[in-house]
Design a protein around this motif. Structure first.
Motif, mmCIF file in Angstrom:
data_model
loop_
_atom_site.group_PDB
_atom_site.id
_atom_site.type_symbol
_atom_site.label_atom_id
_atom_site.label_comp_id
_atom_site.label_asym_id
_atom_site.label_seq_id
_atom_site.Cartn_x
_atom_site.Cartn_y
_atom_site.Cartn_z
ATOM 1 N N GLY A 40 -9.258 -3.140 4.310
ATOM 2 C CA GLY A 40 -9.496 -4.160 4.795
ATOM 3 C C GLY A 40 -8.650 -5.350 4.037
ATOM 4 N N VAL A 41 -8.897 -6.467 3.535
ATOM 5 C CA VAL A 41 -8.136 -7.228 2.979
ATOM 6 C C VAL A 41 -7.538 -6.837 1.570
ATOM 7 N N VAL A 42 -6.290 -6.780 1.524
ATOM 8 C CA VAL A 42 -5.639 -5.971 0.444
ATOM 9 C C VAL A 42 -4.325 -7.143 0.034
ATOM 10 N N ALA A 43 -4.361 -7.246 -1.061
ATOM 11 C CA ALA A 43 -3.485 -8.344 -1.678
ATOM 12 C C ALA A 43 -2.083 -7.731 -1.713
ATOM 13 N N THR A 44 -1.273 -7.639 -0.634
ATOM 14 C CA THR A 44 0.056 -7.212 -0.637
ATOM 15 C C THR A 44 1.073 -8.409 0.220
ATOM 16 N N GLU A 45 2.513 -7.777 -0.022
ATOM 17 C CA GLU A 45 3.242 -8.883 0.583
ATOM 18 C C GLU A 45 3.055 -8.957 2.101
ATOM 19 N N MET A 46 2.505 -7.888 2.684
ATOM 20 C CA MET A 46 2.308 -8.122 4.210
ATOM 21 C C MET A 46 1.158 -9.189 4.431
ATOM 22 N N ILE A 63 0.981 -1.181 -0.118
ATOM 23 C CA ILE A 63 -0.019 -0.090 0.097
ATOM 24 C C ILE A 63 0.741 1.222 0.016
ATOM 25 N N GLY A 64 1.877 1.328 0.716
ATOM 26 C CA GLY A 64 2.858 2.466 0.942
ATOM 27 C C GLY A 64 3.403 2.735 -0.570
ATOM 28 N N LEU A 89 -18.714 -7.094 0.684
ATOM 29 C CA LEU A 89 -19.705 -6.818 0.078
ATOM 30 C C LEU A 89 -19.549 -6.759 -1.421
ATOM 31 N N ARG A 90 -18.085 -6.182 -1.851
ATOM 32 C CA ARG A 90 -17.752 -5.984 -3.192
ATOM 33 C C ARG A 90 -17.281 -7.156 -3.985
ATOM 34 N N GLY A 91 -17.357 -8.399 -3.266
ATOM 35 C CA GLY A 91 -16.966 -9.548 -3.757
ATOM 36 C C GLY A 91 -15.653 -9.851 -4.214
ATOM 37 N N ARG A 92 -14.634 -9.381 -3.610
ATOM 38 C CA ARG A 92 -13.233 -9.514 -4.070
ATOM 39 C C ARG A 92 -12.218 -8.636 -3.057
ATOM 40 N N VAL A 93 -10.930 -9.431 -2.797
ATOM 41 C CA VAL A 93 -10.223 -8.627 -2.380
ATOM 42 C C VAL A 93 -9.623 -7.540 -2.908
ATOM 43 N N ALA A 94 -9.001 -6.648 -2.095
ATOM 44 C CA ALA A 94 -8.712 -5.181 -2.651
ATOM 45 C C ALA A 94 -7.257 -5.250 -3.251
ATOM 46 N N GLN A 95 -7.076 -4.671 -4.321
ATOM 47 C CA GLN A 95 -5.476 -4.195 -4.847
ATOM 48 C C GLN A 95 -5.103 -2.929 -4.235
ATOM 49 N N PRO A 96 -3.752 -2.841 -4.032
ATOM 50 C CA PRO A 96 -3.268 -1.625 -3.527
ATOM 51 C C PRO A 96 -3.861 -0.313 -4.366
ATOM 52 N N GLU A 97 -4.197 -0.273 -5.679
ATOM 53 C CA GLU A 97 -4.708 0.606 -6.324
ATOM 54 C C GLU A 97 -6.230 0.870 -6.067
ATOM 55 N N ASP A 98 -6.922 -0.007 -5.465
ATOM 56 C CA ASP A 98 -8.384 0.230 -4.818
ATOM 57 C C ASP A 98 -8.093 1.345 -3.769
ATOM 58 N N ILE A 99 -7.127 1.512 -3.145
ATOM 59 C CA ILE A 99 -6.957 2.335 -1.914
ATOM 60 C C ILE A 99 -6.506 3.714 -2.284
ATOM 61 N N THR A 100 -5.892 3.772 -3.488
ATOM 62 C CA THR A 100 -5.158 5.022 -3.737
ATOM 63 C C THR A 100 -5.949 6.473 -4.134
ATOM 64 N N GLY A 101 -7.151 6.139 -4.686
ATOM 65 C CA GLY A 101 -7.964 7.245 -4.689
ATOM 66 C C GLY A 101 -8.518 8.181 -3.751
ATOM 67 N N ILE A 145 -11.935 1.689 3.632
ATOM 68 C CA ILE A 145 -11.783 1.416 2.313
ATOM 69 C C ILE A 145 -11.793 -0.149 2.203
ATOM 70 N N ASP A 146 -12.766 -0.952 2.620
ATOM 71 C CA ASP A 146 -12.730 -2.375 2.620
ATOM 72 C C ASP A 146 -13.758 -3.129 2.101
ATOM 73 N N GLY A 147 -14.355 -2.437 0.857
ATOM 74 C CA GLY A 147 -15.192 -3.216 0.088
ATOM 75 C C GLY A 147 -16.572 -3.567 0.852
ATOM 76 N N GLY A 148 -16.845 -2.821 1.885
ATOM 77 C CA GLY A 148 -17.843 -3.176 2.580
ATOM 78 C C GLY A 148 -17.855 -4.321 3.613
ATOM 79 N N MET A 149 -16.887 -4.726 4.020
ATOM 80 C CA MET A 149 -16.688 -5.462 4.838
ATOM 81 C C MET A 149 -17.010 -5.286 6.383
ATOM 82 N N THR A 150 -16.711 -3.976 6.930
ATOM 83 C CA THR A 150 -17.345 -3.529 8.195
ATOM 84 C C THR A 150 -18.019 -2.399 7.966
#
Length: 265
Positions: free
Chosen positions: A191-197, A18-19, A226-238, A258-263
């Motif tokens: 939320g859940v973001v597909a990163t190395e961490m 994300i950074g 709710l959005r039905g998929r894991v986030a990518q880092p680019e979903d966060i940067t907007g 910014i969790d796709g409606g998870m919480t």
């Protein structure tokens, strides 16, 4: 003219995930960016890879090796950034760590490690950035990385949850104190973001018996999005670019989920 053209920004934890995405998105909108990370070699490579991008968008790039729990290193990072860009406008306190342990197995060492980086590191970063901004007399923006774990506790990452709740509290406290200096303090909670961490966390969860196979934890968490998929880092940067821009000037003390409606909070 980009949304953050001419703004001098620091992003910690910027060697990956994300950074790195935050820093690269800022560059695309014309900012000057210091990519900072405890992994000095890796973050130097990231900065070098982004130099051409910065030039094409009218910004500049530098980097710094920093342990965010060491106040002198944080001050040196800020001094370096100001020497390169002339000022500091935006500070992202994004560096963070996690090391899952089942609740009854959490050790003092685990607690202090996670709270040190995620809690104390955020506090030091806020304080030192604010001191620079106050000295400049031009206001500024401080943006902290929280998490869905800042809104609810999970059984095998208790210190991480506590540390991210601390980030929320620090954001609110800082917003109240620094408003008189025209400094806003906000944050965002991925939320859940597909990163190395997350890959590291996935392996750790298997080691402590909280998951039986690779990817299981992410699949189980993803089922609630709710959005039905894991986030990518680019979903966060907007959102992060918005928080760094003048578009968010009337916002302070808030954490944006910014969790796709998870919480839903």
């Amino acid at each position: 003219m980009g949304r953050v053209s001419g703004r001098s920004c620091i992003v910690t934890g910027a060697a990956q995930g994300i950074g790195r995405a935050i820093g690269e998105a800022l560059l695309e909108q014309g900012a000057d960016v210091c990519f900072a990370d405890i992994n000095g070699d890796k973050v130097a490579t990231v900065a070098a890879e982004n130099r051409q991008k910065a030039n094409s968008y009218g910004g500049q790039v530098t980097h710094a090796a920093v342990d965010v729990t060491d106040r002198e290193q944080v001050r040196a990072m800020i001094d370096h950034t100001v020497s390169q860009f002339g000022k500091l406008d935006v500070k992202f306190n994004n560096a963070g760590v996690n090391k899952p342990m089942n609740f009854l197995d959490v050790t003092d060492e685990n607690w202090h490690f996670i709270m040190g980086v995620n809690g104390l590191g955020c506090m030091i970063g806020m304080q030192e950035a604010a001191r620079q901004m106050i000295a400049q007399g031009t206001g500024g923006k401080i943006i902290n990385t929280a998490s869905i774990a800042s809104r609810q506790g999970f059984d095998n990452v208790a210190p991480y949850c506590a540390s991210k709740w601390a980030v929320v509290s620090l954001t609110q406290s800082g917003a109240r104190d620094l408003a008189k200096h025209d400094i806003t303090v906000t944050g965002f909670a991925p939320g859940v973001v597909a990163t190395e961490m997350w890959e590291e966390v996935d392996r750790d969860l298997m080691e402590i018996g909280a998951a039986e196979r690779p990817g299981q934890a992410m699949e189980e968490f993803s089922a609630e999005i709710l959005r039905g998929r894991v986030a990518q880092p680019e979903d966060i940067t907007g959102t992060t670019t918005f928080l760094a821009s003048q578009d968010s000037d009337y916002m302070t003390g808030q954490i944006v989920m910014i969790d796709g409606g998870m919480t839903l909070v």
